[in-house]
Scaffold this motif. Sequence first.
Motif, PDB file in Angstrom:
ATOM      1  N   TRP A  81       0.830  -1.206   0.000  1.00 16.58           N
ATOM      2  CA  TRP A  81       0.000   0.000   0.000  1.00 16.58           C
ATOM      3  C   TRP A  81       0.866   1.258   0.000  1.00 16.58           C
ATOM      4  O   TRP A  81       2.069   1.208   0.256  1.00 16.58           O
ATOM      5  N   ALA A  82       0.196   2.381  -0.273  1.00 13.67           N
ATOM      6  CA  ALA A  82       0.840   3.697  -0.221  1.00 13.67           C
ATOM      7  C   ALA A  82      -0.185   4.708   0.278  1.00 13.67           C
ATOM      8  O   ALA A  82      -1.386   4.573   0.026  1.00 13.67           O
ATOM      9  N   GLU A 121       8.940   5.949  -0.864  1.00 11.61           N
ATOM     10  CA  GLU A 121      10.344   6.268  -0.577  1.00 11.61           C
ATOM     11  C   GLU A 121      10.474   7.037   0.732  1.00 11.61           C
ATOM     12  O   GLU A 121      11.405   6.823   1.490  1.00 11.61           O
ATOM     13  N   GLN A 122       9.540   7.957   0.980  1.00 16.22           N
ATOM     14  CA  GLN A 122       9.560   8.778   2.190  1.00 16.22           C
ATOM     15  C   GLN A 122       8.509   8.268   3.164  1.00 16.22           C
ATOM     16  O   GLN A 122       7.403   7.925   2.774  1.00 16.22           O
ATOM     17  N   GLY A 175       1.770  10.063   8.610  1.00 18.31           N
ATOM     18  CA  GLY A 175       0.620  10.961   8.708  1.00 18.31           C
ATOM     19  C   GLY A 175      -0.690  10.201   8.617  1.00 18.31           C
ATOM     20  O   GLY A 175      -1.602  10.420   9.418  1.00 18.31           O
ATOM     21  N   PHE A 176      -0.778   9.297   7.654  1.00 15.95           N
ATOM     22  CA  PHE A 176      -1.999   8.520   7.495  1.00 15.95           C
ATOM     23  C   PHE A 176      -2.258   7.646   8.716  1.00 15.95           C
ATOM     24  O   PHE A 176      -3.367   7.610   9.248  1.00 15.95           O
ATOM     25  N   LEU A 177      -1.219   6.941   9.185  1.00 14.01           N
ATOM     26  CA  LEU A 177      -1.384   6.020  10.310  1.00 14.01           C
ATOM     27  C   LEU A 177      -1.640   6.740  11.635  1.00 14.01           C
ATOM     28  O   LEU A 177      -2.188   6.138  12.553  1.00 14.01           O
ATOM     29  N   SER A 178      -1.276   8.010  11.724  1.00 14.16           N
ATOM     30  CA  SER A 178      -1.600   8.750  12.950  1.00 14.16           C
ATOM     31  C   SER A 178      -3.106   9.006  13.029  1.00 14.16           C
ATOM     32  O   SER A 178      -3.669   9.114  14.107  1.00 14.16           O
ATOM     33  N   ASN A 179      -3.767   9.061  11.865  1.00 14.79           N
ATOM     34  CA  ASN A 179      -5.224   9.250  11.821  1.00 14.79           C
ATOM     35  C   ASN A 179      -5.986   7.933  11.775  1.00 14.79           C
ATOM     36  O   ASN A 179      -7.135   7.860  12.198  1.00 14.79           O
ATOM     37  N   VAL A 180      -5.355   6.905  11.216  1.00 18.93           N
ATOM     38  CA  VAL A 180      -5.985   5.589  11.073  1.00 18.93           C
ATOM     39  C   VAL A 180      -4.997   4.543  11.604  1.00 18.93           C
ATOM     40  O   VAL A 180      -4.329   3.866  10.843  1.00 18.93           O
ATOM     41  N   ASN A 183      10.894   0.911   1.111  1.00 16.92           N
ATOM     42  CA  ASN A 183      11.137   2.187   0.445  1.00 16.92           C
ATOM     43  C   ASN A 183      12.026   2.061  -0.791  1.00 16.92           C
ATOM     44  O   ASN A 183      12.117   3.004  -1.569  1.00 16.92           O
ATOM     45  N   GLN A 184      12.671   0.928  -0.994  1.00 19.82           N
ATOM     46  CA  GLN A 184      13.444   0.717  -2.223  1.00 19.82           C
ATOM     47  C   GLN A 184      12.721  -0.249  -3.174  1.00 19.82           C
ATOM     48  O   GLN A 184      13.256  -0.615  -4.216  1.00 19.82           O
TER      49      GLN A 184
END
Length: 170
Positions: A63-64, A98-99, A105-110, A120-121
Amino acid sequence: MNKNISQSFSRLLMVCLVSLMCINLASAAAVKGPAPNFTLKSMSGKNLKLSELAGNVVLINFWASWCGPCREEMPYLNALHKKYAPLGFTVLGVNVEEQLDGAMGFLSNVPVDFPILLDNQNKVSKQYKVVAMPTTVVVDRDGNMRYLHKGYKPGDEKKYRQMVKKLVRE
């Protein structure tokens, strides 16, 4: 003027490519063969090796944070993980960005209860021939790939539940 048109076209092309990668048309198929082993660092900083989960049913979800369908299915994957974990099941969320900022940010909300691994590679993504976001692979207790699911649309979580239910009973 030509430079602006060229930049606009480049942006449009990038949006189209991202949209294609973040496909909303899901497809599922039975697959066979051993799941490629891998070791990835988790967001907690610890390394996790797929082979260490032998004896468990494992759902690997690539996922991304920029992928809308990925974001939509994450709460369903967490619910699946919680329900079947006592039966020898786990979800591994493999973030392909990569970053790390977007994922954090997403996981702090969900928030999720399953391990989030960092690819990341894109080495593991290449091993699993991931071409669409999200891509989900379900591995049986013997370490064999049994299902491959590309994309996500509402209702696919029912297919995941059926797959997992079947494999935890084997």
